[in-house]
Design a protein around this motif. Structure first.
Motif, short mmCIF file in Angstrom:
data_model
loop_
_atom_site.label_atom_id
_atom_site.label_comp_id
_atom_site.label_asym_id
_atom_site.label_seq_id
_atom_site.Cartn_x
_atom_site.Cartn_y
_atom_site.Cartn_z
N PHE A 109 0.80 -1.23 0.00
CA PHE A 109 0.00 0.00 0.00
C PHE A 109 0.84 1.28 0.00
CE2 PHE A 109 -2.60 -3.30 1.92
CZ PHE A 109 -3.82 -3.13 1.29
N ILE A 110 2.07 1.21 0.47
CA ILE A 110 2.84 2.42 0.72
C ILE A 110 3.18 3.16 -0.58
CG2 ILE A 110 5.16 1.39 0.60
CD1 ILE A 110 5.86 3.05 3.10
N THR A 111 3.21 2.44 -1.69
CA THR A 111 3.62 3.04 -2.96
C THR A 111 2.53 3.92 -3.57
OG1 THR A 111 4.82 0.97 -3.30
CG2 THR A 111 4.78 2.50 -5.13
N VAL A 138 -3.48 0.93 6.29
CA VAL A 138 -3.67 2.34 6.63
C VAL A 138 -2.33 3.03 6.87
CG1 VAL A 138 -4.74 3.93 8.27
CG2 VAL A 138 -5.91 1.82 7.62
N VAL A 139 -1.47 2.38 7.66
CA VAL A 139 -0.18 2.97 7.99
C VAL A 139 0.68 3.11 6.74
CG1 VAL A 139 1.98 2.59 9.26
CG2 VAL A 139 -0.22 2.20 10.37
N GLY A 140 0.52 2.17 5.79
CA GLY A 140 1.27 2.28 4.55
C GLY A 140 0.99 3.60 3.85
N MET A 157 -10.52 1.03 0.78
CA MET A 157 -9.27 1.76 0.97
C MET A 157 -8.93 2.58 -0.27
SD MET A 157 -8.21 1.25 4.02
CE MET A 157 -6.55 1.89 3.85
N PHE A 158 -9.18 2.02 -1.43
CA PHE A 158 -8.86 2.69 -2.69
C PHE A 158 -9.77 3.89 -2.93
CE2 PHE A 158 -9.41 2.99 -7.36
CZ PHE A 158 -8.10 3.27 -7.73
N VAL A 159 -11.09 3.69 -2.86
CA VAL A 159 -12.01 4.77 -3.20
C VAL A 159 -12.05 5.84 -2.12
CG1 VAL A 159 -13.39 3.19 -4.61
CG2 VAL A 159 -14.07 3.63 -2.25
N LEU A 200 -8.04 -8.25 -2.23
CA LEU A 200 -7.69 -6.83 -2.26
C LEU A 200 -7.54 -6.34 -3.70
CD1 LEU A 200 -5.00 -6.72 0.59
CD2 LEU A 200 -7.34 -5.84 0.71
N ALA A 201 -6.83 -7.13 -4.52
CA ALA A 201 -6.63 -6.75 -5.92
C ALA A 201 -7.94 -6.75 -6.69
CB ALA A 201 -5.63 -7.70 -6.58
N LEU A 202 -8.79 -7.75 -6.44
CA LEU A 202 -10.08 -7.81 -7.13
C LEU A 202 -10.97 -6.63 -6.74
CD1 LEU A 202 -10.85 -11.63 -6.87
CD2 LEU A 202 -10.47 -10.32 -8.97
N GLY A 203 -10.92 -6.24 -5.47
CA GLY A 203 -11.73 -5.11 -5.03
C GLY A 203 -11.35 -3.83 -5.74
N VAL A 204 -10.05 -3.57 -5.83
CA VAL A 204 -9.58 -2.37 -6.52
C VAL A 204 -9.93 -2.43 -8.00
CG1 VAL A 204 -7.52 -1.06 -7.18
CG2 VAL A 204 -7.74 -1.96 -4.85
#
Length: 485
Positions: free
Chosen positions: A40-42, A161-163, A302-304, A426-430
């Protein structure tokens, strides 16, 4: 009688020597935290990477996709190797590789080398993370195991979240003019500390009946995930070229072939990469499906939410991370309390957690839709905290359920399958709900967010109902796996 007591005493001594201390649990979680956070940090650093390395849009997507695909494709293999060669040894070796790959990412002179280093970083993370859950599974019992699994669930959520929060902070700080590079270089000192401490205090474990590497199953499974996740990650950025649809069709074929090959291998008396009999365990089949659904909703949220805060409310990356901090805090607090509540109330605690999360999400949608565009970060804090508290209960119970009936000697395989489904979700959700958001955002950001969250709320409602299909939770039975005696 005396002989029996001597054997019992030796068994007790061996068990105590193999026990993982509370500090050892935290050290293993720290290693997992670094690996999960780096997915996530990227996200918040992509503009800075673009400016520095003059990367194309597809190259920037590969900086994320390269890590994610390698991570997801090799997780089950990582669990298998830990079972065979020792989880402690593989954890330490993979951590060394992860630290070196992070250093290479931070020093990369161009985007091609950055992508290559990210792929290596994802591969080493895939070898590292399954050893954490497998070590918990092998060295802990009862409430200690339940608590460790709940903390892993909290670590997974908080790392996301921290990422974003740490990434935004480091990029904004622009330490010595290094821009995005510290988001990778920060792994080096932290990883070395974890390495030194883990080498001393984490017990060495491996399966008492190790099996060989299933090469056909490994290649087919990795190819299936690559064929699925590459087009889902890259397709939208490249306007869905023909090859993306061809790869998705190929993923379906490869998935069917993988199942047939693995089933035949098991019928021959071999232990395939993903034993169909293991996946047919009620705790695995039902729990994994619910973990996948939960992760799809979480990844999309997290994405949206990040896009809504940064592009819609025009907050910077740092404030975008701070906005979701209330969810992280309640997620962690709830995860600490979850094992005791689940042991006492059983599946009802999971259903209640899902309903609390549902209420928080519905409240957040109402705040954004009715108050837009004058929505302050503080006005979103309470619904986010409520959603985080509910998530923690649901997630802790799902992790506990999936591994409940897994034999100890297959702990690495079960752990790898669990994290693979989580990562793929996670990837499918995004890729799916994230694409829906992007297509609707030009017509109104709050309504695009609401559309995605209505789907997310529907997923959570199904999880509340699905909790009744999970194995019953008791203070003893759930935490004690079937052994291979």
């Amino acid at each position: 009688m005396t002989t029996t007591r001597i054997h019992a005493a030796r068994h007790h001594t061996r068990d105590r020597a193999d026990e993982l201390s509370p500090f050892g649990v935290l050290i293993l979680l720290a290693g997992a935290f670094l690996s999960i956070m780096d997915f996530f940090i990227t996200n918040v650093a992509l503009p800075s990477i673009d400016t520095s390395l003059h990367a194309s849009t597809s190259s920037l997507q590969l900086v994320i996709a390269g890590y994610g695909v390698a991570y997801a494709a090799l997780l089950v293999l990582g669990g298998r190797l830990g079972d065979r060669y020792g989880r402690h040894r593989l954890f330490l070796g993979a951590l060394v590789g992860f630290v070196l790959a992070s250093l290479a990412c931070g020093l990369a002179p161009d985007v091609d080398l950055l992508i290559a280093a990210r792929i290596v970083q994802g591969a080493t993370a895939a070898l590292l993370v399954p050893q954490v859950l497998a070590t918990f599974h092998h060295t802990l019992d009862g409430e200690r195991k339940a608590r460790a699994l709940a903390l892993y669930g909290a670590t997974s959520g908080i790392a996301a979240v921290v990422g974003q929060l740490v990434g935004g902070l480091l990029v904004s700080a622009d330490i010595a003019g290094t821009g995005w590079r510290p988001i990778f270089l920060v792994n080096v000192p932290i990883g070395l500390v974890v390495l030194v401490v883990a080498a001393r205090i984490v017990p060495a474990t491996k399966s008492p009946h190790p099996v060989g590497v299933d090469l056909p199953g490994t290649v087919l499974f990795a190819a299936t995930l690559v064929a699925l996740l590459v087009p889902l990650t890259e397709g939208h950025a490249l306007s869905w070229p023909w090859w993306s649809w061809a790869l998705l069709a190929l993923a379906v074929v490869l998935g069917a072939v993988t199942y047939l090959v693995e089933r035949r291998a098991e019928r021959r008396g071999e232990v395939p990469l993903l034993p169909p009999s293991l996946l047919r365990l009620p705790s695995m089949s039902r729990g994994l499906l619910m973990v996948l659904a939960f992760s799809i909703g979480f990844g999309a949220f997290m994405f949206v939410f990040a896009l809504t805060v940064q592009n819609g409310l025009h907050e910077d990356a740092l404030h975008g991370g701070l906005a979701i901090l209330p969810m992280a805090l309640l997620f962690f607090a709830g995860s600490v309390l979850a094992p005791r509540l689940i042991s006492r109330f059983g599946r009802a605690a999971l259903a209640a957690g899902a309903l609390v999360q549902l209420a928080g999400l519905a409240w957040l949608v109402a705040v954004l839709v009715t108050g837009w565009p004058h929505v302050g970060l503080w006005t979103m804090a309470a619904p986010l905290a409520l959603a985080g508290a509910g998530q923690s209960m649901l997630f802790a119970g799902l992790f506990r359920s999936v591994l409940a009936d897994v034999p100890t000697h297959l702990g690495g395989i079960g752990s790898g399958a669990l994290i693979t489904l989580q990562q793929s979700g996670l990837a499918l959700g995004v890729a799916t709900l994230g694409t829906l958001y992007i297509s609707l955002a030009p017509h109104g950001v709050p309504h695009a967010f609401a559309a995605v969250e209505y789907v997310h709320i529907g997923i959570v409602a199904l999880l509340a109902l699905g909790a009744a299909a999970l194995p019953r939770f008791t203070s003893g039975a759930v935490s004690t796996p079937v052994t291979d005696a």
